[in-house]
Motif scaffolding. Structure first.
Motif, mmCIF file in Angstrom:
data_model
loop_
_atom_site.group_PDB
_atom_site.id
_atom_site.type_symbol
_atom_site.label_atom_id
_atom_site.label_comp_id
_atom_site.label_asym_id
_atom_site.label_seq_id
_atom_site.Cartn_x
_atom_site.Cartn_y
_atom_site.Cartn_z
ATOM 1 N N ASP A 1 0.826 -1.207 0.000
ATOM 2 C CA ASP A 1 0.000 0.000 0.000
ATOM 3 C C ASP A 1 0.858 1.255 0.000
ATOM 4 O O ASP A 1 0.567 2.236 -0.698
ATOM 5 C CB ASP A 1 -0.933 0.017 1.221
ATOM 6 N N ARG B 1 2.298 2.019 -3.399
ATOM 7 C CA ARG B 1 1.265 2.483 -4.340
ATOM 8 C C ARG B 1 0.860 3.941 -4.089
ATOM 9 O O ARG B 1 0.203 4.555 -4.907
ATOM 10 C CB ARG B 1 0.037 1.568 -4.277
ATOM 11 N N ASN C 1 4.403 3.846 -7.270
ATOM 12 C CA ASN C 1 3.460 3.146 -8.150
ATOM 13 C C ASN C 1 2.069 3.771 -8.135
ATOM 14 O O ASN C 1 1.073 3.113 -8.471
ATOM 15 C CB ASN C 1 3.389 1.662 -7.774
ATOM 16 N N LYS C 2 2.012 5.031 -7.763
ATOM 17 C CA LYS C 2 0.747 5.752 -7.773
ATOM 18 C C LYS C 2 0.217 5.795 -9.214
ATOM 19 O O LYS C 2 0.953 6.078 -10.144
ATOM 20 C CB LYS C 2 0.948 7.175 -7.249
ATOM 21 N N THR D 1 -3.285 0.534 -11.608
ATOM 22 C CA THR D 1 -4.531 -0.095 -11.180
ATOM 23 C C THR D 1 -4.239 -1.513 -10.697
ATOM 24 O O THR D 1 -3.086 -1.905 -10.517
ATOM 25 C CB THR D 1 -5.526 -0.150 -12.357
ATOM 26 N N ASP E 1 -1.169 -3.987 -14.872
ATOM 27 C CA ASP E 1 -0.604 -3.066 -13.892
ATOM 28 C C ASP E 1 -0.028 -3.795 -12.682
ATOM 29 O O ASP E 1 0.932 -3.334 -12.058
ATOM 30 C CB ASP E 1 -1.655 -2.050 -13.446
ATOM 31 N N ARG E 2 -0.600 -4.943 -12.342
ATOM 32 C CA ARG E 2 -0.017 -5.743 -11.261
ATOM 33 C C ARG E 2 1.393 -6.194 -11.652
ATOM 34 O O ARG E 2 2.309 -6.180 -10.832
ATOM 35 C CB ARG E 2 -0.892 -6.981 -10.991
ATOM 36 N N ASN F 1 3.625 -3.218 -11.388
ATOM 37 C CA ASN F 1 3.809 -2.930 -9.969
ATOM 38 C C ASN F 1 4.944 -3.779 -9.385
ATOM 39 O O ASN F 1 5.847 -3.265 -8.703
ATOM 40 C CB ASN F 1 2.496 -3.213 -9.219
#
Length: 201
Positions: free
Chosen positions: A64, A67, A71-72, A75, A80-81, A84
């Protein structure tokens, strides 16, 4: 000529070996993986606290938290995972290069992504920690109310509900939280690090 051809790796004067001697322990990456609510962040935090008490140099990269910055904007789509995890793998590698014991607490649901993260690390520096918690236990905890929202169709691509989780086949450390306490889980991980001489105490 591509732009990449103009990029050359800069070798640092202070080597990894010197950093290891200076810090008094080996640099490794503890890669925590498991379902949402499995206890990844809780256990990773507890392990880091124990390592800190033992005088180790550490850093924890939480899913979290990352992100919210680096990685803001990403999705939770499969694409995107993957991005990430790619980004966090590269960041973790830099921290390990700095001589730290790094922990990453991410669901990281895809085996291929975890394998990619392992592939960029030196042999023995990637330690997969599978926080194995049954989904019914995770769902009963639901600390962020995410399972409830996922069941209601409010969160698409939710791991364990509408998106797959590839169970690790042979993790270095297999933590079964339904059978042991947080303290026992921490001791299991610390004991592994001692056996592999990551920390010498």
């Amino acid at each position: 000529m591509s732009q990449d051809e103009n990029i050359v790796w800069h070798t640092q004067t202070v080597s990894r070996e010197k950093k290891q001697v200076h810090k008094g322990h080996k640099p490794v990456l503890l890669w925590y993986t498991g379902l949402s609510g499995s206890g990844k962040s809780t256990i990773a935090n507890a392990v880091e606290s124990k390592l800190f008490e033992l005088g180790c140099h550490t850093y924890l990269l939480d899913g979290d938290n990352v992100r919210m910055g680096l990685n803001k904007g990403l999705t939770f789509s499969d694409e995107d995972r993957i991005e990430n995890i790619r980004r966090i793998s590269e960041v973790a590698k830099l921290f390990v290069d700095a001589g730290l014991i790094v922990s990453t607490a991410f669901i990281s649901p895809f085996a291929t992504d975890r394998a990619q993260a392992r592939s960029i690390m030196a042999k023995g520096e990637f330690i997969e920690v599978f926080i194995d918690t049954p989904i019914e236990v995770c769902e009963s905890r639901d600390p962020k109310g995410l399972y409830k929202k996922a069941r209601a169709g409010e969160i698409p691509n939710f791991t364990g509900i509408s998106s797959a989780f590839d169970v690790p086949i042979s993790p270095e450390i297999h933590v079964k939280t339904a059978q042991q306490s947080i303290e026992q889980s921490v001791e299991q991980i610390i004991q592994y690090l001692k056996e592999k001489e990551v920390i010498k105490l």
